[in-house]
Design a protein around this motif. Sequence first.
Motif, PDB file in Angstrom:
ATOM      1  N   HIS A  97      31.215 -46.506 -38.652  1.00 47.06           N
ATOM      2  CA  HIS A  97      31.188 -47.355 -39.850  1.00 47.06           C
ATOM      3  C   HIS A  97      29.757 -47.533 -40.351  1.00 47.06           C
ATOM      4  O   HIS A  97      28.861 -47.912 -39.591  1.00 47.06           O
ATOM      5  N   HIS A  98      29.550 -47.263 -41.625  1.00 46.62           N
ATOM      6  CA  HIS A  98      28.251 -47.473 -42.265  1.00 46.62           C
ATOM      7  C   HIS A  98      28.495 -48.218 -43.575  1.00 46.62           C
ATOM      8  O   HIS A  98      29.142 -47.675 -44.482  1.00 46.62           O
ATOM      9  N   PRO A  99      28.021 -49.456 -43.677  1.00 50.51           N
ATOM     10  CA  PRO A  99      28.285 -50.242 -44.895  1.00 50.51           C
ATOM     11  C   PRO A  99      27.794 -49.509 -46.142  1.00 50.51           C
ATOM     12  O   PRO A  99      26.636 -49.073 -46.198  1.00 50.51           O
ATOM     13  N   PRO A 100      28.656 -49.345 -47.123  1.00 50.55           N
ATOM     14  CA  PRO A 100      28.245 -48.652 -48.351  1.00 50.55           C
ATOM     15  C   PRO A 100      27.461 -49.588 -49.264  1.00 50.55           C
ATOM     16  O   PRO A 100      27.488 -50.808 -49.078  1.00 50.55           O
ATOM     17  N   PRO A 101      26.760 -49.043 -50.251  1.00 45.84           N
ATOM     18  CA  PRO A 101      26.087 -49.906 -51.229  1.00 45.84           C
ATOM     19  C   PRO A 101      27.111 -50.794 -51.932  1.00 45.84           C
ATOM     20  O   PRO A 101      28.225 -50.362 -52.241  1.00 45.84           O
ATOM     21  N   PRO A 114      28.624 -54.299 -58.100  1.00 49.17           N
ATOM     22  CA  PRO A 114      28.228 -55.587 -58.709  1.00 49.17           C
ATOM     23  C   PRO A 114      29.201 -56.720 -58.402  1.00 49.17           C
ATOM     24  O   PRO A 114      28.787 -57.849 -58.127  1.00 49.17           O
ATOM     25  N   SER A 115      30.500 -56.437 -58.452  1.00 47.68           N
ATOM     26  CA  SER A 115      31.469 -57.502 -58.183  1.00 47.68           C
ATOM     27  C   SER A 115      31.380 -57.973 -56.736  1.00 47.68           C
ATOM     28  O   SER A 115      31.539 -59.170 -56.445  1.00 47.68           O
ATOM     29  N   GLU A 116      31.111 -57.043 -55.820  1.00 50.46           N
ATOM     30  CA  GLU A 116      30.986 -57.416 -54.413  1.00 50.46           C
ATOM     31  C   GLU A 116      29.737 -58.255 -54.171  1.00 50.46           C
ATOM     32  O   GLU A 116      29.750 -59.198 -53.374  1.00 50.46           O
ATOM     33  N   VAL A 117      28.668 -57.939 -54.868  1.00 52.80           N
ATOM     34  CA  VAL A 117      27.454 -58.745 -54.769  1.00 52.80           C
ATOM     35  C   VAL A 117      27.721 -60.157 -55.246  1.00 52.80           C
ATOM     36  O   VAL A 117      27.292 -61.149 -54.637  1.00 52.80           O
ATOM     37  N   THR A 118      28.449 -60.293 -56.340  1.00 56.23           N
ATOM     38  CA  THR A 118      28.761 -61.619 -56.888  1.00 56.23           C
ATOM     39  C   THR A 118      29.602 -62.422 -55.904  1.00 56.23           C
ATOM     40  O   THR A 118      29.369 -63.627 -55.699  1.00 56.23           O
ATOM     41  N   VAL A 119      30.573 -61.784 -55.286  1.00 52.76           N
ATOM     42  CA  VAL A 119      31.415 -62.482 -54.318  1.00 52.76           C
ATOM     43  C   VAL A 119      30.586 -62.984 -53.142  1.00 52.76           C
ATOM     44  O   VAL A 119      30.725 -64.132 -52.700  1.00 52.76           O
ATOM     45  N   VAL A 143      40.930 -46.312 -49.890  1.00 53.13           N
ATOM     46  CA  VAL A 143      39.809 -45.876 -50.735  1.00 53.13           C
ATOM     47  C   VAL A 143      38.554 -46.672 -50.404  1.00 53.13           C
ATOM     48  O   VAL A 143      37.451 -46.121 -50.281  1.00 53.13           O
ATOM     49  N   ARG A 144      38.719 -47.973 -50.234  1.00 51.92           N
ATOM     50  CA  ARG A 144      37.554 -48.826 -49.937  1.00 51.92           C
ATOM     51  C   ARG A 144      36.975 -48.511 -48.566  1.00 51.92           C
ATOM     52  O   ARG A 144      35.757 -48.438 -48.401  1.00 51.92           O
ATOM     53  N   TYR A 145      37.850 -48.319 -47.575  1.00 51.52           N
ATOM     54  CA  TYR A 145      37.359 -47.994 -46.243  1.00 51.52           C
ATOM     55  C   TYR A 145      36.660 -46.633 -46.234  1.00 51.52           C
ATOM     56  O   TYR A 145      35.700 -46.423 -45.483  1.00 51.52           O
ATOM     57  N   GLY A 146      37.155 -45.713 -47.044  1.00 49.93           N
ATOM     58  CA  GLY A 146      36.577 -44.372 -47.069  1.00 49.93           C
ATOM     59  C   GLY A 146      35.106 -44.372 -47.419  1.00 49.93           C
ATOM     60  O   GLY A 146      34.354 -43.494 -46.955  1.00 49.93           O
ATOM     61  N   ARG A 147      34.668 -45.335 -48.213  1.00 52.25           N
ATOM     62  CA  ARG A 147      33.256 -45.434 -48.564  1.00 52.25           C
ATOM     63  C   ARG A 147      32.386 -45.721 -47.349  1.00 52.25           C
ATOM     64  O   ARG A 147      31.193 -45.407 -47.338  1.00 52.25           O
ATOM     65  N   SER A 148      32.998 -46.342 -46.307  1.00 53.41           N
ATOM     66  CA  SER A 148      32.239 -46.696 -45.099  1.00 53.41           C
ATOM     67  C   SER A 148      32.260 -45.603 -44.040  1.00 53.41           C
ATOM     68  O   SER A 148      31.491 -45.667 -43.076  1.00 53.41           O
ATOM     69  N   TYR A 149      33.152 -44.621 -44.209  1.00 52.22           N
ATOM     70  CA  TYR A 149      33.320 -43.617 -43.162  1.00 52.22           C
ATOM     71  C   TYR A 149      33.043 -42.191 -43.618  1.00 52.22           C
ATOM     72  O   TYR A 149      33.275 -41.254 -42.853  1.00 52.22           O
ATOM     73  N   ALA A 150      32.561 -42.013 -44.819  1.00 47.74           N
ATOM     74  CA  ALA A 150      32.234 -40.669 -45.307  1.00 47.74           C
ATOM     75  C   ALA A 150      31.096 -40.773 -46.314  1.00 47.74           C
ATOM     76  O   ALA A 150      30.919 -41.797 -46.985  1.00 47.74           O
ATOM     77  N   ALA A 151      30.335 -39.697 -46.395  1.00 41.18           N
ATOM     78  CA  ALA A 151      29.279 -39.636 -47.416  1.00 41.18           C
ATOM     79  C   ALA A 151      29.925 -39.637 -48.801  1.00 41.18           C
ATOM     80  O   ALA A 151      31.080 -39.237 -48.956  1.00 41.18           O
ATOM     81  N   PRO A 152      29.188 -40.078 -49.832  1.00 42.66           N
ATOM     82  CA  PRO A 152      29.770 -40.119 -51.187  1.00 42.66           C
ATOM     83  C   PRO A 152      30.390 -38.798 -51.611  1.00 42.66           C
ATOM     84  O   PRO A 152      31.413 -38.782 -52.304  1.00 42.66           O
TER      85      PRO A 152
END
Length: 410
Positions: free
Chosen positions: A281-285, A288-293, A347-356
Motif C-alpha cells: 500500500h502506498h498512499p496516492p496523492p 481536492p475533495s479528499e484534502v477538503t474532507v 477503483v479507489r484502492y487501485g490508486r494505492s496498489y499500482a502506479a498511475p
Amino acid sequence: MGIDAAIVDYSAGLLLRYFRNGALIEGEMPRLDQRRDVEILKGHWALSAPVRDLVNHILTHPHEAQALLTYRQRIDDAMARGRIDARRTWLYRQQSGLPSALVTHEAVRSFNTGPNLLLAWVLREAASYTARLFSWQGRTSPYLTAIEQAQTEMRALQKIDSLREPLRAVSLGKRPNAGAIRDAARSRRSLYRLAVDAYRLMQGLERGEVAAMERVARSSLLAPLEDWRRFELAVGLSLGEALARATGAPLNLHLLGADSAGPIVTAGRFAVYWQQITRYHHPPPLEPSEVTVRESLRAYNINVGTERPDLIVVDRDQDAVAAVVEVKYIAGDTASVRFREAVDQVVRYGRSYAAPSATGSLLARSLVVLSRHAPARINPAGDAPFSVDFEALRQPHGLDAWAAALMIHP
C-alpha cells in the motif's frame, strides 16, 4: 435453504476438502500439512460446540460432579479407621517394633476418580489450546471475542470446589485410560457424557476423521464469524482454489494459525490477504475533495482512517498486487447499489496498489463478488473488474476466467 446456511455449507465444504488427510481433491494433489494443520484444528476444537456445551453445562450445574468412594491407607496406634490389612499390619509391627500399630484402608469420598480425571483432562486441554489459539491471533482477528469469552469461562471453572482436586491431579502428557472413558460414557450424569463427546472429537481430529473436522469447521471456524465475514472467508478460500487450479500448485491454508499480517491462503506464486493493507500500500496523492474532507475532520481532531480492501491477491514472483477483490454481502440495499459501491472502492484502492500508468490493468484483473444478483458485463471494451455472485462462485469453475487473467499478469 437460506443464503446464510448455503454460505456456511459451502465454506465448510471448502475447509473439509483442504483438511481431509491425504485425500486427492478431484484428481489434484494432496494439500494437507498434517502436523501443522491438525494442531491448528485442535486449537479451534477448544471453541467447538462440544467443548462449549461441556463448559456451559458445568457453569450452570457446578455441583453435578460426583465424588466416588475410594480408599486410602492409614497407620494408627490401637485404632482402626477402616478395614484392617492384616498382612501389612504384621509387617509394619515387625519393622517398627510397635505392637499396637494397625494398617487400615479408610473409606473416603474423592473427586479424584476416573470420570472426573477425564473431565479435568478435557478442561485442561481446552484451556491450554484456548491460550495457544489466542496467541496466534492478531489484534483485528474476528475470533478474538469468542476466544476471550472462552478464557473467561475457563477461569470461572477453576473456582469450582469439586474440580480443584482433579484439575491439580491430571497431567496433559498422560491421557485418561480406557476405564475412565468407559465409566464416563456409561454415567447417568450429562456432565461426563459431554466430556466423552469432547474427548472423542479431539481423537477424531487426530485420526483425520471427516465427521470430526466438519463439526469443528462448522462450530468454531465459521460460527463465531458474522454473516458478511463468513462470505468474505468463502470468497477468499474460493480464490485460493481457483489459483491452485490455474497454477497447478497445491493450496496452502494459513488462515487459522498464521501471522495475522500474512496471507490466509497461498497457491503457487499467488498469496491472498484478507482485510490487510499489506506493505504494498502506498498512499496516492490526494484529490481536492479528499484534502477538503481531511481539513474539515482535522478541525474536530479526527483522523481519516486508511481503508482496507476486503481481499488482495499478490503475485509473489512479481512482488506486486495482482488483483483487488471487493466482497459485498447484500442485506438491505439492492445489488445495483452495492455493485456501484464495490466498483468505486476497487477503483479507489487501485490508486494505492499500482502506479498511475498501471491502474487500468489492475482494475481489469480485479474482482467484485456479490452475495446475489451480480450484473453481467455487456461491453467487453475498456478496463473493468470481473463480477460474480455466490451462485456463480459455487460452480466448479466459477472463477477460472478470473484466475486465467491473473496468470498473464506481466
